[in-house]
Design a protein around this motif. Structure first.
Motif, PDB file in Angstrom:
ATOM      1  N   GLU A   1     189.663  81.037 -47.602  1.00 31.89           N
ATOM      2  CA  GLU A   1     190.674  81.069 -46.552  1.00 31.89           C
ATOM      3  C   GLU A   1     192.051  81.363 -47.158  1.00 31.89           C
ATOM      4  O   GLU A   1     192.337  80.957 -48.281  1.00 31.89           O
ATOM      5  CB  GLU A   1     190.726  79.725 -45.821  1.00 31.89           C
ATOM      6  N   PRO A   2     192.920  82.096 -46.409  1.00 31.84           N
ATOM      7  CA  PRO A   2     194.262  82.365 -46.924  1.00 31.84           C
ATOM      8  C   PRO A   2     195.002  81.078 -47.242  1.00 31.84           C
ATOM      9  O   PRO A   2     194.904  80.091 -46.526  1.00 31.84           O
ATOM     10  CB  PRO A   2     194.930  83.122 -45.758  1.00 31.84           C
ATOM     11  N   SER A   3     195.735  81.102 -48.352  1.00 36.12           N
ATOM     12  CA  SER A   3     196.477  79.926 -48.796  1.00 36.12           C
ATOM     13  C   SER A   3     197.967  80.190 -48.678  1.00 36.12           C
ATOM     14  O   SER A   3     198.466  81.165 -49.231  1.00 36.12           O
ATOM     15  CB  SER A   3     196.113  79.609 -50.256  1.00 36.12           C
ATOM     16  N   ALA A   4     198.678  79.347 -47.913  1.00 36.73           N
ATOM     17  CA  ALA A   4     200.129  79.505 -47.799  1.00 36.73           C
ATOM     18  C   ALA A   4     200.780  78.968 -49.066  1.00 36.73           C
ATOM     19  O   ALA A   4     201.198  79.708 -49.927  1.00 36.73           O
ATOM     20  CB  ALA A   4     200.640  78.798 -46.553  1.00 36.73           C
TER      21      ALA A   4
ATOM     22  N   GLU B   1     199.995  90.208 -43.289  1.00 34.34           N
ATOM     23  CA  GLU B   1     198.782  90.770 -43.893  1.00 34.34           C
ATOM     24  C   GLU B   1     199.103  92.064 -44.631  1.00 34.34           C
ATOM     25  O   GLU B   1     198.616  92.307 -45.737  1.00 34.34           O
ATOM     26  CB  GLU B   1     197.732  91.028 -42.811  1.00 34.34           C
TER      27      GLU B   1
ATOM     28  N   LYS C   1     201.187  80.638 -38.156  1.00 33.85           N
ATOM     29  CA  LYS C   1     200.123  79.816 -37.587  1.00 33.85           C
ATOM     30  C   LYS C   1     199.219  80.599 -36.652  1.00 33.85           C
ATOM     31  O   LYS C   1     198.155  80.126 -36.285  1.00 33.85           O
ATOM     32  CB  LYS C   1     200.739  78.620 -36.845  1.00 33.85           C
TER      33      LYS C   1
ATOM     34  N   THR D   1     197.786  83.296 -37.464  1.00 29.24           N
ATOM     35  CA  THR D   1     196.814  84.039 -38.245  1.00 29.24           C
ATOM     36  C   THR D   1     195.406  83.677 -37.801  1.00 29.24           C
ATOM     37  O   THR D   1     195.064  82.521 -37.640  1.00 29.24           O
ATOM     38  CB  THR D   1     196.967  83.725 -39.742  1.00 29.24           C
TER      39      THR D   1
ATOM     40  N   THR E   1     193.906  83.926 -51.626  1.00 32.08           N
ATOM     41  CA  THR E   1     193.095  83.064 -50.793  1.00 32.08           C
ATOM     42  C   THR E   1     193.049  81.666 -51.360  1.00 32.08           C
ATOM     43  O   THR E   1     193.336  81.434 -52.535  1.00 32.08           O
ATOM     44  CB  THR E   1     191.658  83.593 -50.674  1.00 32.08           C
TER      45      THR E   1
ATOM     46  N   HIS F   1     199.397  82.981 -53.319  1.00 32.83           N
ATOM     47  CA  HIS F   1     199.708  82.483 -51.982  1.00 32.83           C
ATOM     48  C   HIS F   1     199.849  83.625 -50.985  1.00 32.83           C
ATOM     49  O   HIS F   1     200.281  84.720 -51.345  1.00 32.83           O
ATOM     50  CB  HIS F   1     200.991  81.642 -52.011  1.00 32.83           C
ATOM     51  N   SER F   2     199.506  83.358 -49.748  1.00 31.44           N
ATOM     52  CA  SER F   2     199.473  84.380 -48.712  1.00 31.44           C
ATOM     53  C   SER F   2     200.663  84.267 -47.775  1.00 31.44           C
ATOM     54  O   SER F   2     200.975  83.190 -47.266  1.00 31.44           O
ATOM     55  CB  SER F   2     198.173  84.246 -47.906  1.00 31.44           C
TER      56      SER F   2
ATOM     57  N   ALA G   1     199.328  83.734 -44.151  1.00 30.94           N
ATOM     58  CA  ALA G   1     198.905  82.367 -43.848  1.00 30.94           C
ATOM     59  C   ALA G   1     200.058  81.472 -43.406  1.00 30.94           C
ATOM     60  O   ALA G   1     199.823  80.396 -42.854  1.00 30.94           O
ATOM     61  CB  ALA G   1     198.217  81.752 -45.064  1.00 30.94           C
TER      62      ALA G   1
END
Length: 358
Positions: free
Chosen positions: A8-11, A92, A39, A41, A3, A32-33, A36
């Motif tokens: 919030e999820p972090s790309a 996910e 777009k 998500t 996250t 990193h996600s 994420a």
């Protein structure tokens, strides 16, 4: 575990480019996600809820709502009856796998694969650097870069349950999600560490088999942390910076052995303290790590950023109710993922071998 600010999820991560297609290739660290990156998500069904809908089908009390959610997420049954999970929900799912994978926690980087194979460069040896005299001939050297290929290989998880359990359990979503992702993560870790003994050609090879890895051999029963110091030295001697040496990964049997070591002073039961740099080294314990005969362990320390975990961003789920329903009213679920590992620099890994733990 993946996250960004505010939960919030972090790309994030790096972006490489495919030399043939010029398409971007994202490279993600553990924080990193993958989800994420998509777009789309947002609020949607969890992986566990998706699995419950697939398992229960029309037998679920909320079958219509579950079906609509699957349609909204682009999850539909294929001609063979399997469900392919793609895009954000697949991201996910893969993030859940990565959260359970010790190799990802250690620092291995994730590379989403858009095709079954992905070609990458790897370091064969450090470049030769010389001082040059005007008009003098340049000194020839061996090639320092070579090619490696990520080949997506299929890992399969089979879960069986009674029809009554699938219908009556309030926590079936959480149990399906956690049991499948945890079991698959352990199997993937095991392949990334040591490969497999059955079906060797269809699974990734492990880092303990890298041809040019560093080694500390025949350690025996440790009385101190010297074997870890020796391994760290081997990496430093191959130009791995101290702050690049990541976690030591080993079987819990080694944790038990090392935790029982004492100072050695007569009558003193104070646990033995590791040297500062060894003490700061993260230790990750997993049953996926090698343990031979219950007595001999192998640990691995590395700059784990040089291990790439390739994964196709689609997951297939299949329910096998015809096979089991007739005889014992059981349902079986198959989940498939396609993954591989590749090391970009063999010298960034050191195996600590022959550690007697019992």
């Amino acid at each position: 575990p993946v996250t960004g600010e505010g939960g919030e999820p972090s790309a994030g991560g790096e972006t490489w480019f495919d030399a043939k297609t010029q398409n971007p290739v994202r490279v993600l660290s553990h924080k990193h996600s993958l989800a994420a990156l998509d777009k789309k998500t947002g609020d949607g069904p969890s992986v566990g809820r998706l699995l419950r809908g697939i398992v229960m089908g029309s037998r679920a009390s909320d079958a219509k709502a579950l079906e609509e959610e699957r349609k909204a997420m682009g999850v539909s049954a294929g001609p063979s009856g399997g469900y392919t999970v793609q895009d954000a929900l697949a991201g996910e799912w893969i993030d859940l796998l990565r959260a359970n994978m010790v190799l990802s926690q250690a620092g291995a980087r994730t590379v989403p694969m858009s095709a079954g194979t992905l070609h990458l460069a790897r370091v064969l040896g450090d470049p030769t650097v010389t001082w040059h005299n005007e008009n003098a001939a340049l000194t020839a050297s061996e090639p320092t870069l070579g090619q490696i290929t990520l080949n997506a290989r299929t890992v399969v998880c089979l879960v069986k349950m009674s029809l009554e359990l699938s219908q009556d359990s309030a926590n079936i979503e959480q149990i399906l999600q956690s049991s499948i992702t945890s079991a698959m993560a352990t199997a993937i870790d095991g392949a990334g560490l040591v490969g497999v003994t059955v079906g060797e050609g269809v699974a990734p090879g492990g880092v303990t088999g890298l041809a040019d890895r560093n080694k500390v051999l025949s350690i025996g029963a440790p009385a101190n942390w010297d074997f870890v110091t020796d391994g760290m030295y081997e990496l430093l001697a191959d130009n791995v910076p101290m702050d690049g040496i990541g976690a030591m990964v080993a079987h819990p049997a080694l944790w038990r052995k090392m935790s029982k070591l004492k100072t050695g002073i007569s009558g003193d039961n104070t646990p033995l303290t590791a040297p500062p740099e060894v003490g700061k080294l993260p230790k990750l314990w997993t049953t996926a790590a090698p343990l031979s005969g219950g007595t001999t362990a192998t640990g691995v320390i590395a700059d784990w950023r040089d291990l790439l975990f390739g994964v196709r961003k689609d997951i297939e789920v299949r329910v096998l109710q015809e096979t089991f329903m007739g005889s014992n009213l059981q349902i079986a679920m198959l989940a498939y993922a396609r993954v591989d590992f590749a090391a970009t620099r063999h010298q960034s890994f050191c195996t600590l071998e022959g550690i007697t733990v019992a």
